[in-house]
Design a protein around this motif. Structure first.
Motif, PDB file in Angstrom:
ATOM      1  N   ALA A  22       0.812  -1.223   0.000  1.00 47.12           N
ATOM      2  CA  ALA A  22       0.000   0.000   0.000  1.00 47.12           C
ATOM      3  C   ALA A  22       0.843   1.270   0.000  1.00 47.12           C
ATOM      4  O   ALA A  22       0.354   2.332   0.376  1.00 47.12           O
ATOM      5  CB  ALA A  22      -0.977   0.009   1.171  1.00 47.12           C
ATOM      6  N   GLN A  23       2.095   1.184  -0.413  1.00 49.91           N
ATOM      7  CA  GLN A  23       2.880   2.390  -0.651  1.00 49.91           C
ATOM      8  C   GLN A  23       2.502   2.950  -2.024  1.00 49.91           C
ATOM      9  O   GLN A  23       2.221   2.203  -2.951  1.00 49.91           O
ATOM     10  CB  GLN A  23       4.379   2.101  -0.601  1.00 49.91           C
ATOM     11  N   ILE A  24       2.525   4.272  -2.138  1.00 47.57           N
ATOM     12  CA  ILE A  24       2.098   4.931  -3.364  1.00 47.57           C
ATOM     13  C   ILE A  24       3.305   5.570  -4.038  1.00 47.57           C
ATOM     14  O   ILE A  24       4.082   6.268  -3.404  1.00 47.57           O
ATOM     15  CB  ILE A  24       1.050   6.018  -3.069  1.00 47.57           C
ATOM     16  N   PHE A  25       3.466   5.295  -5.329  1.00 45.20           N
ATOM     17  CA  PHE A  25       4.461   6.030  -6.107  1.00 45.20           C
ATOM     18  C   PHE A  25       3.965   6.188  -7.536  1.00 45.20           C
ATOM     19  O   PHE A  25       3.059   5.469  -7.977  1.00 45.20           O
ATOM     20  CB  PHE A  25       5.840   5.354  -6.067  1.00 45.20           C
ATOM     21  N   ASP A  26       4.556   7.136  -8.236  1.00 47.46           N
ATOM     22  CA  ASP A  26       4.171   7.413  -9.619  1.00 47.46           C
ATOM     23  C   ASP A  26       5.304   7.060 -10.565  1.00 47.46           C
ATOM     24  O   ASP A  26       6.480   7.281 -10.249  1.00 47.46           O
ATOM     25  CB  ASP A  26       3.834   8.894  -9.810  1.00 47.46           C
ATOM     26  N   VAL A  27       4.945   6.563 -11.717  1.00 46.29           N
ATOM     27  CA  VAL A  27       5.866   6.435 -12.841  1.00 46.29           C
ATOM     28  C   VAL A  27       5.637   7.648 -13.727  1.00 46.29           C
ATOM     29  O   VAL A  27       4.503   7.917 -14.122  1.00 46.29           O
ATOM     30  CB  VAL A  27       5.624   5.146 -13.635  1.00 46.29           C
ATOM     31  N   ASN A  28       6.706   8.390 -14.006  1.00 39.45           N
ATOM     32  CA  ASN A  28       6.591   9.622 -14.784  1.00 39.45           C
ATOM     33  C   ASN A  28       7.348   9.522 -16.099  1.00 39.45           C
ATOM     34  O   ASN A  28       8.398   8.892 -16.169  1.00 39.45           O
ATOM     35  CB  ASN A  28       7.153  10.820 -14.007  1.00 39.45           C
ATOM     36  N   ALA A  29       6.813  10.173 -17.098  1.00 38.63           N
ATOM     37  CA  ALA A  29       7.545  10.448 -18.338  1.00 38.63           C
ATOM     38  C   ALA A  29       7.546  11.960 -18.515  1.00 38.63           C
ATOM     39  O   ALA A  29       6.552  12.633 -18.203  1.00 38.63           O
ATOM     40  CB  ALA A  29       6.891   9.769 -19.533  1.00 38.63           C
ATOM     41  N   HIS A  30       8.660  12.500 -18.988  1.00 38.99           N
ATOM     42  CA  HIS A  30       8.788  13.944 -19.172  1.00 38.99           C
ATOM     43  C   HIS A  30       9.149  14.256 -20.617  1.00 38.99           C
ATOM     44  O   HIS A  30      10.030  13.627 -21.198  1.00 38.99           O
ATOM     45  CB  HIS A  30       9.869  14.517 -18.246  1.00 38.99           C
ATOM     46  N   GLY A  31       8.448  15.212 -21.169  1.00 38.38           N
ATOM     47  CA  GLY A  31       8.751  15.685 -22.503  1.00 38.38           C
ATOM     48  C   GLY A  31       9.127  17.151 -22.466  1.00 38.38           C
ATOM     49  O   GLY A  31       9.319  17.746 -21.404  1.00 38.38           O
ATOM     50  N   TRP A  79       2.221   3.302 -23.287  1.00 34.43           N
ATOM     51  CA  TRP A  79       2.349   4.749 -23.261  1.00 34.43           C
ATOM     52  C   TRP A  79       1.004   5.431 -23.059  1.00 34.43           C
ATOM     53  O   TRP A  79       0.930   6.486 -22.406  1.00 34.43           O
ATOM     54  CB  TRP A  79       2.998   5.264 -24.546  1.00 34.43           C
ATOM     55  N   ASP A  80      -0.084   4.842 -23.585  1.00 33.22           N
ATOM     56  CA  ASP A  80      -1.374   5.521 -23.448  1.00 33.22           C
ATOM     57  C   ASP A  80      -1.945   5.418 -22.036  1.00 33.22           C
ATOM     58  O   ASP A  80      -2.981   5.999 -21.734  1.00 33.22           O
ATOM     59  CB  ASP A  80      -2.384   5.015 -24.487  1.00 33.22           C
ATOM     60  N   GLN A  81      -1.294   4.664 -21.152  1.00 37.52           N
ATOM     61  CA  GLN A  81      -1.696   4.657 -19.745  1.00 37.52           C
ATOM     62  C   GLN A  81      -1.016   5.783 -18.957  1.00 37.52           C
ATOM     63  O   GLN A  81      -1.439   6.109 -17.843  1.00 37.52           O
ATOM     64  CB  GLN A  81      -1.339   3.321 -19.087  1.00 37.52           C
ATOM     65  N   ILE A  82       0.060   6.340 -19.489  1.00 37.81           N
ATOM     66  CA  ILE A  82       0.821   7.376 -18.804  1.00 37.81           C
ATOM     67  C   ILE A  82       0.353   8.714 -19.373  1.00 37.81           C
ATOM     68  O   ILE A  82       0.629   9.039 -20.523  1.00 37.81           O
ATOM     69  CB  ILE A  82       2.326   7.173 -19.008  1.00 37.81           C
ATOM     70  N   THR A  98      -4.180  13.474 -21.618  1.00 36.53           N
ATOM     71  CA  THR A  98      -3.740  12.957 -22.911  1.00 36.53           C
ATOM     72  C   THR A  98      -2.504  12.077 -22.728  1.00 36.53           C
ATOM     73  O   THR A  98      -1.632  12.386 -21.917  1.00 36.53           O
ATOM     74  CB  THR A  98      -3.423  14.101 -23.879  1.00 36.53           C
ATOM     75  N   PRO A  99      -2.416  10.984 -23.471  1.00 36.25           N
ATOM     76  CA  PRO A  99      -1.266  10.081 -23.310  1.00 36.25           C
ATOM     77  C   PRO A  99       0.029  10.739 -23.782  1.00 36.25           C
ATOM     78  O   PRO A  99       0.043  11.615 -24.649  1.00 36.25           O
ATOM     79  CB  PRO A  99      -1.627   8.896 -24.214  1.00 36.25           C
ATOM     80  N   VAL A 100       1.123  10.292 -23.224  1.00 38.16           N
ATOM     81  CA  VAL A 100       2.428  10.782 -23.633  1.00 38.16           C
ATOM     82  C   VAL A 100       2.767  10.252 -25.024  1.00 38.16           C
ATOM     83  O   VAL A 100       2.427   9.116 -25.367  1.00 38.16           O
ATOM     84  CB  VAL A 100       3.516  10.370 -22.612  1.00 38.16           C
ATOM     85  N   ASP A 101       3.400  11.078 -25.823  1.00 38.55           N
ATOM     86  CA  ASP A 101       3.904  10.659 -27.126  1.00 38.55           C
ATOM     87  C   ASP A 101       5.372  10.254 -26.948  1.00 38.55           C
ATOM     88  O   ASP A 101       6.206  11.083 -26.569  1.00 38.55           O
ATOM     89  CB  ASP A 101       3.798  11.805 -28.130  1.00 38.55           C
ATOM     90  N   PRO A 102       5.727   8.987 -27.175  1.00 38.71           N
ATOM     91  CA  PRO A 102       7.112   8.555 -26.931  1.00 38.71           C
ATOM     92  C   PRO A 102       8.147   9.335 -27.727  1.00 38.71           C
ATOM     93  O   PRO A 102       9.311   9.387 -27.333  1.00 38.71           O
ATOM     94  CB  PRO A 102       7.092   7.074 -27.309  1.00 38.71           C
TER      95      PRO A 102
END
Length: 568
Positions: A412-421, A451-454, A465-469
């Protein structure tokens, strides 16, 4: 004239003040230009000294370009970490099992205390070893002037014998800097004069009496620092200042009657030690310049083709920024990924109690020998993150998403996976929130994200909106909190890879009955099923703000300025 000067010198020395003259430019206290790996052998006093908010040594070492690891109780082969009394040092460095212990020590990259590591692991062995006994070792029996003796245990004579014996090994390793940290004082004055005399012998006489020829051994008098506010061992006005004549040699900075030094004493020690360590380092590295740390890895033996084709023997070019579809972003086995500065920790500077650190942990791995360990303590309405940024846009286009394995210190620890553009000056932030499952506490959980989940955070334009790789310039793992509730713990990440190209089969997981884009090994919770929906209206109210990661993290790295965009 000369008689007066001579008299002044005599008065200074007899008063317990020793000024070691500087060279014409003063002693060099410049931090290393490139990250240097350091490990500290200690117990509870050393742990407090390292800890953020107590002694702050770990964080300060990182700010001076030392990638710091440490041992503690229970560490290493045969739990050698339990044994740090003065007579135990022969076990570590000259005993019959010392080869095993030192191999583990030189290759340790993990943490056993709570401090934020602000620089990535540069790889390779630890180059600096700090070692310290705990305060009971200041209860040395015997007399202050006793000569070395192979008899006894905690006596002045036997302590001198042990340190003389260590030089037989230290002299064989000019490629390592070995720093003796003297044992902290105690409040009982029964043996205070013995402890003070022994530590002064270490600083002033030990190496000289043995005609030691190298600069790879140094002593710093932690004991002396803690006996009085006006006692010092530091660089002052370009010279080493060693002042020992105040107080009776007992602990001045006690913790409410306990012999563990308090934060005031430990922070004084940090301030004085860091300049001395930089001095020790520069003195040593200038003697052995061939082992100076380097971030360059392109030195290779020429091949015949290079001789036949001189144009191929030009200076090395920057490594390609491409990460192939299905390829590894980081397996945490071989230093920083090409085209990056490695993983970097960031946290909310507006919340002094919030801390975060990340680095390679060689004691935990899903595959290979290492993983990325992230420790975090996040105050309410605050954030911390561990991020990897590329110098140029990597070739993530044509890939389906990210995959990795994770472990956690609790469910039950919370963390985020991030992508940055976007550019370093104007980051765009995308996220997917994960709640650790019970299976991750005792084992590894595999996770795949399309990618469309992030999706874009809800306080930036085009939320949901999903991230564009094609636009991705970095990835991160970030942490923040629910209102009024801190978020703390540890997670480990391994095998961070890219999923295959569009239209290819996703990597097979144990939970094959799940359909893409969700492909986690364990059955998803209802909350995780909800999180798979990318519509921001459905998800934004239930997900956490991703560590307030709408930062210009590259700007942070380059300019040291944090720009935090608050949630709407």
């Amino acid at each position: 004239g000369r008689g007066v000067v001579f008299l002044i010198v005599i008065l200074i020395l007899t008063a317990g003040i020793r000024i070691i003259p500087a060279n014409a430019q003063g002693e060099d206290t410049t931090p290393p230009a490139n990250p240097v790996k350091l490990i500290f052998i200690h117990h509870s006093c050393g742990e407090n000294w390292l800890t953020d908010g107590h002694g702050n040594l770990g964080r300060t070492l990182g700010e001076n370009n030392y990638f710091t690891s440490d041992t503690n109780y229970g560490w290493g082969p045969d739990s050698i970490g339990d044994n740090t009394d003065i007579p135990n040092w022969t076990q570590w460095f000259t005993g019959p099992e010392s080869g095993r212990y030192l191999e583990a020590l030189y290759n340790e990259s993990g943490q056993n205390s709570s401090y934020m590591r602000t620089i990535p692991d540069p790889g390779g062995e630890n180059q600096i070893v700090m070692f310290k006994s705990c305060f009971p070792n200041s209860n040395l029996e015997g007399n202050p002037g006793d000569p070395p003796s192979d008899q006894g245990w905690l006596t002045v004579g036997h302590a001198k014998y042990v340190y003389n014996d260590l030089l037989t090994y230290f002299s064989t390793r000019p490629d390592k800097l070995l720093v003796v940290i003297t044992a902290p004082p105690v409040q009982d004055s029964a043996y205070a004069s013995n402890a003070r005399a022994f530590n002064q012998w270490l600083v002033n006489d030990w190496l000289a009496e043995n005609d030691y020829p190298h600069n790879n051994v140094a002593v710093w008098d932690f004991h002396n620092i803690l006996t009085h506010p006006d006692n010092h061992h530091r660089i002052q006005n370009g010279a080493v200042e060693y002042v020992t004549n105040h107080g009776d040699g007992t602990l001045h900075y006690d913790t409410g009657g306990d012999n563990h030094p308090n934060p005031e004493g430990n922070q004084k020690a940090t301030l004085e030690y860091i300049s001395m360590l930089n001095y020790f380092y520069n003195r040593w590295i200038n003697e052995v310049p061939e082992i100076a740390p380097s971030t360059e890895t392109e030195e290779q033996t020429p091949v015949e083709e290079d001789q036949e084709n001189p144009e191929e023997s030009q200076p090395p070019q920057p490594a390609p920024q491409n990460v192939a579809a299905g390829g590894t972003i980081d397996d945490f086995e071989s230093g920083a990924p090409s085209g990056t500065n490695g993983w970097e920790a960031f946290s909310d500077t507006g919340s002094p109690d919030t801390t975060g650190s990340c680095g390679v942990d060689s004691s935990v791995a899903q595959a290979g020998t290492s993983s990325l360990r992230i420790d975090f303590y996040v105050e309410p309405e605050s954030w911390a993150a561990c991020a990897l940024f590329y110098d140029q846009t990597p070739a993530f286009s044509g890939t389906r998403g990210l995959a990795f394995d994770y472990r956690s210190s609790a469910s039950a620890q919370i963390f985020d996976v991030n992508a940055h553009g976007g550019s370093p000056e104007s980051r765009s932030t995308y996220y997917y929130t994960i709640e650790t499952v019970p299976d991750s506490v005792d084992g590894w959980v595999h996770l795949e994200l399309a990618w469309d989940q992030i999706v874009r955070v809800d306080w930036e334009e085009n939320p949901g909106t999903p991230v564009d790789p094609v636009d991705i310039r970095g990835v991160a793992f970030s942490f923040n909190t629910y209102p009024d509730t801190p978020n703390l713990g540890t997670i480990w990440i391994d095998n961070l890879t890219l999923l295959g190209a569009e239209g290819e089969e996703a990597a097979i997981t144990e939970s094959e009955e799940e359909t893409p884009p969700q492909a986690e090994e364990t059955a998803p919770t209802p909350e995780e099923e909800t999180q798979l929906k990318t519509e921001s209206e459905e998800s934004a109210g239930r997900r956490l703000c991703p560590g307030s990661m709408a930062l210009s993290l590259m700007t942070v790295a380059l300019a040291g300025v944090v720009f935090l965009r608050k949630r709407r």
